[in-house]
Design an enzyme around this catalytic site. Structure first.
Site, mmCIF file in Angstrom:
data_model
loop_
_atom_site.group_PDB
_atom_site.id
_atom_site.type_symbol
_atom_site.label_atom_id
_atom_site.label_comp_id
_atom_site.label_asym_id
_atom_site.label_seq_id
_atom_site.Cartn_x
_atom_site.Cartn_y
_atom_site.Cartn_z
ATOM 1 N N PRO A 188 26.887 -33.450 -19.886
ATOM 2 C CG PRO A 188 28.450 -34.613 -21.168
ATOM 3 C CD PRO A 188 27.937 -33.236 -20.884
ATOM 4 C CG MET A 189 26.663 -33.948 -15.212
ATOM 5 S SD MET A 189 25.969 -32.716 -14.079
ATOM 6 C CE MET A 189 24.503 -32.208 -14.996
ATOM 7 C CB CYS A 210 34.872 -39.434 -18.081
ATOM 8 S SG CYS A 210 34.270 -40.333 -16.632
ATOM 9 C CG HIS A 265 36.234 -30.042 -16.854
ATOM 10 N ND1 HIS A 265 35.573 -31.074 -16.234
ATOM 11 C CD2 HIS A 265 36.552 -29.173 -15.863
ATOM 12 C CE1 HIS A 265 35.493 -30.834 -14.934
ATOM 13 N NE2 HIS A 265 36.090 -29.685 -14.691
ATOM 14 C CG ASN A 302 32.317 -28.346 -18.057
ATOM 15 O OD1 ASN A 302 32.827 -29.448 -17.885
ATOM 16 N ND2 ASN A 302 31.258 -27.960 -17.367
ATOM 17 N N GLY A 303 33.344 -26.042 -16.127
ATOM 18 C CA GLY A 303 34.083 -26.204 -14.887
ATOM 19 C C GLY A 303 33.954 -25.024 -13.951
ATOM 20 N N GLY A 304 33.258 -25.222 -12.820
ATOM 21 C CA GLY A 304 33.191 -24.212 -11.786
ATOM 22 C C GLY A 304 32.318 -23.016 -12.089
ATOM 23 N N GLY A 320 27.399 -27.904 -15.347
ATOM 24 C CA GLY A 320 27.073 -29.239 -14.880
ATOM 25 C C GLY A 320 26.266 -29.237 -13.607
ATOM 26 N NE ARG A 321 30.229 -30.561 -9.717
ATOM 27 C CZ ARG A 321 31.325 -30.319 -9.001
ATOM 28 N NH1 ARG A 321 31.404 -30.748 -7.751
ATOM 29 N NH2 ARG A 321 32.320 -29.631 -9.525
#
Length: 333
Positions: A18-19, A101, A172, A212-214, A235-236
């Site tokens: 979710p972003m 968040c 995350h 999650n993360g990287g 995510g990104r």
């Protein structure tokens, strides 16, 4: 590809995070055309907004988005319960509570990453959410905040919240610094601690844990799965280079089908774009999510440039998209 969505425990082998301002319904429709199976998440919506706001607008989604999860922000058990019941009635496959968040606005509302310091409050909230419906309730969290020791706080958080009945967590693998770092800096500066998340899987084998993360490519996704984690959330990378993550996901991660084709995805988007524009929408509301589709391919720069320069104009529609696509196909010829 198969036409039947996988169970959530299987679909969450790969999910798109979710972003805020990114994973709206247009983005999710686009991503779903690339992967039938990956679990998609909405932007975070506060429980108060769901209960008291324009629910139909905030929670609108297309039936072709399934499996799709709603992410809620909040800490008031009564509001979380009401919002979960509404989400269930609207057909969402999962409701996820945001405990990760780090933005100032989220902190002032007593939700997001600040809840890492209030595990008992989170437990009360998820218990109320689970009482509202049979829709699975999950939690997305950090490994800790500020001066907390992640090796201590994370297992305590998982213990307390899972005791309330939650069995699926997405972690995350970065601490959030609520004082001193911006939300953007919190996505990059705190060091990644992937090993800690793997240690949590070893310590809590009965829990379904995603990391999650990287994580930037499917090779890394597969490595985490092979090492024993139940899922990986991206995510990104999934947003900025969706072809690299999602076009091959069903074949490589879910063992179903063959790699997709980015040009075919553009053509598959055209009926959706036609309908959106015919209903009074603007082309750019959809195509802003498509700018990275040809990342790294000949013509990608002109694809982005054409859409960026023309999608906002009056009358822009599928012809504009096909003109942009021409830059890619000509370069590939």
């Amino acid at each position: 590809m198969t036409s039947t969505p996988l169970p959530l425990s299987d679909a969450s082998r790969l999910s798109v995070a979710p972003m805020m301002d990114w994973t709206d319904r247009h983005c999710r429709h686009f991503h779903r055309l690339m992967s039938r199976h990956a679990l998609l998440y909405t932007e975070m919506v506060t429980a108060a907004a769901v209960v008291h706001g324009d629910t139909a607008r905030l929670l609108a989604y297309g039936q072709d988005e399934h499996p799709v999860a709603l992410q809620l922000g909040g800490s008031d058990p009564a509001l979380l319960e009401q919002a979960t019941r509404i989400a269930a009635d609207m057909g969402y496959d999962e409701v996820n509570l945001n405990c990760g968040c780090p933005s100032d606005r989220v902190q002032s509302g007593r939700f997001g990453a600040i809840l890492m310091a209030e595990a008992d409050l989170v437990a009360d909230g998820v218990a109320a959410m689970m009482a509202a419906s049979q829709v699975p309730v999950t939690v997305k969290c950090r490994i800790g905040v500020d001066d907390q020791d992640p090796a201590t706080v994370l297992p305590d958080f998982l213990t307390r919240v899972s005791a309330a009945g939650v069995t699926r967590f997405t972690i995350h693998a970065r601490k959030a610094w609520l004082q001193g770092l911006s939300p953007k800096e919190n996505r990059d500066i705190p060091p990644l601690e992937h090993d800690l998340v793997h240690a949590m899987k070893a310590r809590f084998p009965h829990l379904h844990l995603s990391i999650n993360g990287g994580i930037a490519d499917l090779d890394q996704v597969q490595a985490h799965l092979d090492a024993g984690l139940d899922g990986v959330m991206i995510g990104r990378a999934a947003y900025h280079d969706p072809s690299a993550i999602l076009l091959d996901a069903d074949a490589r991660i879910f063992g179903d089908g063959t790699p997709g084709d980015a040009v075919a995805v553009v053509h598959a988007m055209l009926p959706y774009i036609d309908a959106h524009v015919a209903a009074g929408g603007r082309l750019g509301q959809v195509t802003r999510h498509m700018l990275g589709l040809f990342q790294g391919r000949p013509g990608a720069r002109m694809w982005r440039r054409h859409l960026s320069e023309h999608a906002h104009k009056d009358g822009a529609g599928t012809t504009t998209v096909l003109e942009a696509l021409g830059h890619v196909t000509v370069m590939a010829a």
